[in-house]
Design a protein around this motif. Sequence first.
Motif, PDB file in Angstrom:
ATOM      1  N   SER A   1       7.606   4.097  -5.380  1.00 54.56           N
ATOM      2  CA  SER A   1       7.081   4.297  -4.041  1.00 54.56           C
ATOM      3  C   SER A   1       5.555   4.088  -4.002  1.00 54.56           C
ATOM      4  N   THR A   2       4.842   4.613  -5.009  1.00 60.73           N
ATOM      5  CA  THR A   2       3.382   4.446  -4.996  1.00 60.73           C
ATOM      6  C   THR A   2       2.990   2.999  -5.328  1.00 60.73           C
ATOM      7  N   ASN A   3       3.842   2.291  -6.089  1.00 62.35           N
ATOM      8  CA  ASN A   3       3.574   0.848  -6.290  1.00 62.35           C
ATOM      9  C   ASN A   3       3.522   0.157  -4.932  1.00 62.35           C
ATOM     10  N   ARG A   4       4.527   0.445  -4.109  1.00 59.85           N
ATOM     11  CA  ARG A   4       4.620  -0.222  -2.795  1.00 59.85           C
ATOM     12  C   ARG A   4       3.497   0.247  -1.869  1.00 59.85           C
ATOM     13  N   LEU A   5       3.183   1.541  -1.984  1.00 58.78           N
ATOM     14  CA  LEU A   5       2.114   2.107  -1.149  1.00 58.78           C
ATOM     15  C   LEU A   5       0.785   1.373  -1.428  1.00 58.78           C
ATOM     16  N   CYS A   6       0.481   1.203  -2.715  1.00 63.75           N
ATOM     17  CA  CYS A   6      -0.778   0.529  -3.082  1.00 63.75           C
ATOM     18  C   CYS A   6      -0.749  -0.928  -2.613  1.00 63.75           C
ATOM     19  N   GLU A   7       0.422  -1.550  -2.733  1.00 62.52           N
ATOM     20  CA  GLU A   7       0.565  -2.936  -2.282  1.00 62.52           C
ATOM     21  C   GLU A   7       0.266  -3.025  -0.779  1.00 62.52           C
ATOM     22  N   GLY A   8       0.799  -2.066  -0.018  1.00 61.78           N
ATOM     23  CA  GLY A   8       0.578  -2.034   1.432  1.00 61.78           C
ATOM     24  C   GLY A   8      -0.896  -1.881   1.753  1.00 61.78           C
TER      25      GLY A   8
END
Length: 334
Positions: free
Chosen positions: A150-157
């Motif tokens: 989830s935090t991987n995607r959050l940082c990507e966003g």
Amino acid sequence: MSQVETTDRVAQGVIGDLFADIHDELASVEQRLQEELRSQHPSVDQVVRHGYRLGGKRLRPALLLLAGKACGELTESHATLAVVVEMIHTATLVHDDVLDEAAIRRHVDTVNARWGNETSVLLGDFLFSHAFYLASTLSTTDACRMIGQSTNRLCEGEMRQTLAEGDLLISEEDYFGIISAKTAELCACCCELGAKYAGADSDRTEALALFGRNLGIAFQIADDLLDISGEEATTGKSLGRDLAKGKLTLPLIHARDTLVDGPRNRLLAQIKQGDESLSKEILATLRELGSLDYARRTAEQFAAKAAEQLDRLPESAAKATLELMAEFVVARSA
Ligand code: FPP
Ligand code: MG
């Protein structure tokens, strides 16, 4: 207080009553956060404890706990994970305030305003690392994996958003992609964790994850509306940051796509200038074109989509509170 009165107060953006059913669990989260966010080095301790003060509505721990309660019994793992997700959320806000050059959050100085960017980056790292350390104390690696993804995607966003700064032609689709990653991802993860650690089946776990995602999108649209048209005294944070940074949020995208020719070019030039003195003029244009109403209606649609997912769960007090949360995230003024 009756359910009707609670609904009214939630519609007015009053959150206190909303979490009455998880009052004790949230009080334990507060206590645990205070215990964990400490350092034996006085100078570090001062900064770390300021991180605790940045805590706000505790929406993410509440989502995790309510999702758990809506599916069964809360466990020790829920108590730990509620602390973990709040630490991660606070870490993202500490970093976000550096990126947005924000001075105030939760009615107090941001870490960057008081100690500078270097200390802010490191406090964010401290909180993020501490959260994963705590999650690793659970008996399985499931939570670490889910939160990590989830935090991987959050940082990507967040990177997508930063790279799109100044892009006056950003599409609505890209806007939704960015807010789904930077905000809704963690809300979905909180709900999924709550369900999973209460032993929910895959249908209920999926329903809650979708609830969290749609609620997160509604939340961020409402947040973006507040950034344009809210009151700093009420929100307790620096506003107008999106315009200052050249970030086009939903009302601006709507206005851009409604206007043509000269008026459209004038609006784009005003946005490009990023001058605070123009924000009143831009706000008047958004009001005139119904762009604020459009964004509010869109937020309400996502909140309604979130609430629909709850039909897949049995009746419970926790489910009723989740329904109210979907109303609250759009109605709130802070
Ligand atoms: C708030 O946006 C910011 C987020 C929801 C995510 C921020 C994430 C990062 C900065 C990446 C760093 C990540 C980690 C894991 C440390 P906003 O500016 O629209 O909201 P605001 O009005 O509350 O500031
Ligand atoms: Mg910000």
